[in-house]
Design a protein around this motif. Sequence first.
Motif, short mmCIF file in Angstrom:
data_model
loop_
_atom_site.label_atom_id
_atom_site.label_comp_id
_atom_site.label_asym_id
_atom_site.label_seq_id
_atom_site.Cartn_x
_atom_site.Cartn_y
_atom_site.Cartn_z
N LEU A 198 -0.49 11.79 2.33
CA LEU A 198 0.92 11.36 3.95
C LEU A 198 0.62 10.37 3.67
CD1 LEU A 198 -3.37 12.18 5.31
CD2 LEU A 198 -0.85 13.64 6.29
N PRO A 199 1.86 9.74 5.07
CA PRO A 199 2.48 8.66 4.67
C PRO A 199 1.35 7.66 5.05
CG PRO A 199 3.06 9.84 6.33
CD PRO A 199 2.16 10.60 5.16
N TRP A 200 2.06 6.01 4.78
CA TRP A 200 1.18 5.01 4.77
C TRP A 200 1.04 5.11 6.65
CZ3 TRP A 200 -2.50 1.93 3.94
CH2 TRP A 200 -2.29 0.86 4.46
N ARG A 201 1.78 5.41 7.21
CA ARG A 201 1.85 4.79 8.77
C ARG A 201 1.75 5.63 9.21
NH1 ARG A 201 1.16 0.51 11.56
NH2 ARG A 201 2.34 -1.55 10.72
N GLU B 8 -5.53 3.74 7.42
CA GLU B 8 -5.25 2.60 7.20
C GLU B 8 -4.32 1.30 8.01
OE1 GLU B 8 -7.32 4.82 4.14
OE2 GLU B 8 -5.41 5.56 5.18
N ASP B 9 -3.71 2.18 8.46
CA ASP B 9 -2.37 0.26 8.53
C ASP B 9 -2.81 0.25 10.42
OD1 ASP B 9 -2.14 3.45 10.18
OD2 ASP B 9 -0.40 3.23 10.59
N LEU B 10 -3.72 1.38 11.07
CA LEU B 10 -4.02 0.62 12.28
C LEU B 10 -5.53 -0.78 11.50
CD1 LEU B 10 -5.34 4.15 14.92
CD2 LEU B 10 -3.46 2.75 14.45
N ALA B 11 -6.08 -0.13 10.58
CA ALA B 11 -6.92 -1.66 10.25
C ALA B 11 -5.99 -2.16 9.93
CB ALA B 11 -7.26 -0.64 9.49
N VAL B 12 -5.14 -2.82 8.95
CA VAL B 12 -4.32 -3.54 8.80
C VAL B 12 -3.47 -4.27 9.68
CG1 VAL B 12 -2.74 -3.94 6.81
CG2 VAL B 12 -4.13 -3.07 6.85
N MET C 20 1.13 -1.19 0.17
CA MET C 20 -0.10 0.05 0.13
C MET C 20 0.65 1.25 -0.30
SD MET C 20 -3.72 -0.58 -0.51
CE MET C 20 -4.31 1.08 -0.11
N PRO C 21 1.93 1.14 0.99
CA PRO C 21 2.72 2.73 0.36
C PRO C 21 3.25 3.00 -1.16
CG PRO C 21 3.68 1.25 2.71
CD PRO C 21 2.26 0.11 1.57
N SER C 22 3.09 1.49 -2.15
CA SER C 22 3.31 2.18 -2.92
C SER C 22 2.47 2.73 -4.07
CB SER C 22 4.55 1.06 -3.93
OG SER C 22 5.26 0.58 -3.69
#
Length: 478
Positions: free
Chosen positions: A252-255, A450-454, A236-238
């Motif tokens: 925004l950054p992924w994390r 999204e990172d928290l959900a993952v 997802m970051p890509s």
Amino acid sequence: MTKTELWRLSATELAAQTTRGDIRAEDAVQSALDRMQQVNPTLNAVVEDLGVEALQRARDLDRARDAGAPVGPLHGVPVTIKINVDQKGHATSNGVVALKDVIAPDDAPVVSNLQKAGAIVIGRTNTPEFSFRADTDNPLHGRTHNPWGKHISPGGSSGGAGAAVMAGVGALAHGNDIGGSLRFPAAANGAVTVKPGLGRVPAWNPSQTVERGMLAQSMSVQGLLTRSAADLHLSMPSLIASDPRDPFHVPLPWRGEAMDGPTKVAFTKNTFGYALHDEVDKALDTARDALMDAGYDVHEVEPPDVFECGRAGYRALMGEVLTLLKSDIEAAGSQTIRDIFDVYFQEFPPIVETELLQMMAKRSHYAREWSLFLQDYPLVLSPFLPQPFFGPDRDTEGAEGVHEVLGCAVYSYSMNFLGLPAASVPSRLAMLPKGPQPINVQIAARRWREDLAVDAAQAIEDRVGQMAPILWEKLETG
């Protein structure tokens, strides 16, 4: 592991080994293509085989790496692209016969971002007409089947993507979601996904001649279906890399920032009058227990009214569809899709004219309620569907069929109307009379997280295990 078995590796494992040079990108791609030749004739998940150009790109990447060129985070990872998104030189048919010769002049941002990261597109996956069903069948390419068996729909509209990735055809599968089109196939096939929030992933089709309606723009998002939560953290970051062709993308950054203390989770089994199936009930309990054991602070508490919000949002979307798309559906759609839309308009009476503008304004009210709630509970664990996934063509069976497929799916399309991220992860394999069937739960998250959900999906996966190895054993043994 032999070269012929490389298709079994996750995207995370593949990228690590191709980056180190332990395996060649060409071998990874060839293995995925061989797997496609083995299983796709039965599934019809991939409707355009891009093997020749994929192998050439893999060889080019191998030579570049050998020469010392830097490699991307998805170096050599085979992926599929859904046929409703532009890939230069290929048809963006959207499952519609009349669009079979609409050749993309350039890559959409998601295709460009995946390729810049080193991913290799091996094929294009099936979707229903106009990508507007929770099942996958169309007059152009035919029906896609679920690898778990023909008793289960593959979901839609990214049904080809979900069936392909779970069957081992590519480690990543692109899809998109305007009302559940990533999460329906994830739930149907036992895959893992996260529907990104509004503005998170750049989106645009260079082949389009007019801009989409405002609700379509604000509710539809691009994403990925995977076999493991870790692969979402890798890929997802890509996918979220900025692209100027989407002027509303948020870079925004992924994390995000780490939580201060254990992450609080609101847990609900409320299905708003729809019967909660015992297997879904058990799947929710398993997911809750997994999160608690992983250190999450889980509370049984009701979030803001998802039923009112979801139904209002989908009725508004139907109003936009009625106004902007109905003539196209009537002109180019099959009788099947025209009949389904007639029932959609019964299930979700379109909001139009002044009331539509008022409901688009009220969207901020619903989003604000959720934003305030998510300040206290950054995650919400809920059902995705109240029942195990439905059978093929259930939405062609009149009002009752559409009601079971979409009417009860308020946890799905409410998140699109709100623009919030929502992950889907399997937490149980149900042994039902018609056969085995994965049961997914949904984890909604605070905006931009999204990172928290993952992370939460990964905690559930750590307890339950991945569905793909069980599926592959089933396919091998018959």
